[in-house]
Design a protein around this motif. Structure first.
Motif, PDB file in Angstrom:
ATOM      1  N   HIS A 179       0.842  -1.200   0.000  1.00  0.00           N
ATOM      2  CA  HIS A 179       0.000   0.000   0.000  1.00  0.00           C
ATOM      3  C   HIS A 179       0.875   1.247   0.000  1.00  0.00           C
ATOM      4  O   HIS A 179       1.907   1.294   0.663  1.00  0.00           O
ATOM      5  N   SER A 180       0.448   2.258  -0.725  1.00  0.00           N
ATOM      6  CA  SER A 180       1.283   3.448  -0.891  1.00  0.00           C
ATOM      7  C   SER A 180       1.526   4.201   0.414  1.00  0.00           C
ATOM      8  O   SER A 180       2.480   4.973   0.513  1.00  0.00           O
ATOM      9  N   ILE A 181       0.689   3.978   1.431  1.00  0.00           N
ATOM     10  CA  ILE A 181       0.934   4.638   2.707  1.00  0.00           C
ATOM     11  C   ILE A 181       2.211   4.110   3.348  1.00  0.00           C
ATOM     12  O   ILE A 181       2.819   4.763   4.201  1.00  0.00           O
ATOM     13  N   MET A 182       2.654   2.916   2.897  1.00  0.00           N
ATOM     14  CA  MET A 182       3.902   2.333   3.383  1.00  0.00           C
ATOM     15  C   MET A 182       5.062   2.620   2.420  1.00  0.00           C
ATOM     16  O   MET A 182       6.144   2.070   2.577  1.00  0.00           O
ATOM     17  N   PHE A 183       4.825   3.497   1.469  1.00  0.00           N
ATOM     18  CA  PHE A 183       5.850   3.812   0.472  1.00  0.00           C
ATOM     19  C   PHE A 183       6.030   5.322   0.369  1.00  0.00           C
ATOM     20  O   PHE A 183       6.355   5.856  -0.672  1.00  0.00           O
ATOM     21  N   ARG A 184       5.818   6.022   1.466  1.00  0.00           N
ATOM     22  CA  ARG A 184       5.985   7.470   1.485  1.00  0.00           C
ATOM     23  C   ARG A 184       7.465   7.764   1.720  1.00  0.00           C
ATOM     24  O   ARG A 184       7.893   8.012   2.850  1.00  0.00           O
TER      25      ARG A 184
END
Length: 511
Positions: free
Chosen positions: A101-106
């Protein structure tokens, strides 16, 4: 009128896409709190000056943190702007997308995703956006491979023995990453195969419609290749995997929970998440789950669609060894669950028209660093906090030394490592001495002596945060830096220290 229409569009979006709207708000808040403000274009940045090697995601993010906190940088990238800016994300297929998930790729606080699983193009755009926002486009040199990093007689770093062109630096951030050129291992009797062979990163424009596709490899690249083959209407897809690898669901809550293992390795309780994964995620496909490999020993694949493709009959996942290539396919030794590589099995030819080599990438070399940082027992990945060589804490090799992990990607640690380096550079009292850095490395080995892997071969995000806290607490001179290290708060603090140091420098100012 324009303002009213804009407000209506926002309200409409919030009503029709409530979760996406909340996600965008959260990102805006994170940006407001944690993203350092880019300095005005006309502002002359202050010392220390840092050389960032690599213009990929880690290099751009690290440089943005440096510039945002008032430190000058120069980014060196071996490739062209087209292939180098964005790192591996500039060299993979346009069909590639984020698996977690992109929230883990900030990778930087200013990143703003508009979808849960961004595509390759979205990711490249965000990297380029950060690069431009912090004025790094004026501080980057492309087509410049780094061959040497050494100190001059004044103790300052010189890049490629070219002080005249690049000047000198106080610190080094080696951000070459772990994915370099495509890795294409030799297949026995490969010349006998009648069809084409491609690397999994070179699939754009390739036609596999109606063809039998053989995918060599069992990692994340294999899943990506499988998704490519499915979306391009391949007739049959067989994934030939030599080793077992854990697969975890594409679920942000599950992934975060798995990364909260503070021990950073297998424990007596690891069977619990492994049992749940087999029971509720693998279900009828438990025979392809690893039987003798713990979850916390290797970086797992994150994918939920893979099992759907297998259950739908669109793909097969075969465990075994490649014996030789034949004109019509690959002679394959099928191994049962639990049988090791090269063990006994059943041989048969797996027919195929196209081979896709999902065999990953060569690891970029850190050999440009001084020889003394590769001391036996204290060579990468066995470094202080895994990124600082004990011989010199002015070098930071973020994301370039790790082997395996479970956790977020660049969500938090890039900024922390960068700020640790900035603290070491501007406040000598916070710098760890070589003996103490080696003591910490040895201590970590003792703490993780029962881990099935080496002490520095596998990390969870919870373990990293624990070590950050431990290292910050053991030195009282670091206490005042804790808000800055962990959250980037009080950006005036390092600048104030630099200004105090300027009083004792020649001409009263750092140059």
């Amino acid at each position: 009128m324009e303002t009213i229409n804009h407000a209506k569009s926002i309200l409409t979006f919030a009503i029709t896409n409530p979760l996406s709207f909340v996600y965008l708000i959260i990102q805006q808040i994170l940006n407001w709190i944690f993203a350092p403000a880019p300095p005005p274009p006309s502002e002359k940045l202050r010392r220390p000056r840092i050389a960032v090697i690599g213009a990929g995601l880690t290099g751009v993010s690290s440089a943005a943190h440096c510039v945002g906190h008032g430190f000058d940088v120069k980014i060196f990238e071996a490739r062209s702007k087209e292939k180098g800016l964005g790192g591996i994300w500039s060299r993979v297929n346009s069909t590639s997308a984020l698996q977690i998930h992109s929230i883990m790729f900030r990778f930087h606080p200013s990143v703003k995703w508009d979808t849960a699983y961004p595509t390759q193009e979205n990711i490249k755009e965000q990297i380029a956006s950060v690069w431009k926002l912090y004025g790094l486009d004026k501080k980057t040199v492309f087509d410049t491979p780094i061959t040497s990093v050494k100190k001059n007689s004044s103790g300052r770093w010189i890049i490629n023995d070219n002080e005249a062109e690049y000047g000198t630096f106080d610190g080094i951030i080696a951000a070459v990453g772990s994915c370099g050129d495509p890795q294409m291992p030799h297949l026995p009797d490969h010349e006998k195969f009648s069809g084409p062979t491609f690397h999994s990163s070179e699939l754009d424009g390739k036609d596999v419609k109606g063809k039998k596709v053989l995918i060599i490899g069992g990692g994340a690249s294999a899943v990506e290749a499988l998704e490519f083959a499915v979306s391009n209407d391949a007739a049959e897809i067989d994934v030939l995997s030599r080793s077992d690898k854990w697969i975890i669901p594409r679920n942000v809550f599950v992934d975060v929970l798995l990364s909260l293992n503070i021990f950073g390795g297998e424990t007596s309780f690891s069977w619990i998440p492994e049992w749940f994964l087999r029971k509720f995620f693998y279900r009828d496909l438990q025979d392809i789950s690893p039987s003798k490999k713990g979850l916390y020993t290797d970086t797992p694949m994150v994918n939920s669609e893979l099992f759907n493709q297998i259950r739908a009959g669109k793909a097969r996942w075969l465990r075994g060894d490649i014996l030789a290539c034949k004109e019509e396919g690959i002679l394959f030794n099928h191994r049962a669950q639990g049988v090791p590589k090269g063990g006994p099995g059943h041989e048969s030819v797996v027919n195929g028209d196209v081979i896709i080599m999902a065999t990953g990438y060569k690891r970029p070399s850190l050999s440009f660093l001084p020889d003394n940082v590769f001391e036996e027992k204290y060579e990468p990945p066995n470094w202080y906090l895994q990124v600082f060589p004990p011989q010199d804490p002015t070098i930071c090799a973020t994301n370039s030394t790790y082997l395996n992990a479970i956790g977020t990607v660049g969500n938090y640690h890039i900024g922390i490592y960068t700020r640790f380096l900035l603290m070491f550079l501007v406040d000598p009292l916070t710098r760890p001495r070589e003996g103490l850095m080696k003591l910490w490395i040895d201590f970590t080995r003792v703490v993780k002596r029962f881990a099935p892997t080496g002490a520095f071969d596998f990390f969870t995000y919870a373990e990293l945060i624990y070590w950050y806290c431990f290292v910050s607490i053991i030195n009282p001179f670091r206490w005042k830096w804790v808000p800055f290290i962990f959250f980037g708060l009080f950006p005036g603090l390092p600048l104030a220290i630099v200004e105090e140091e300027d009083r004792f420098r020649p001409n009263g100012k750092a140059k």
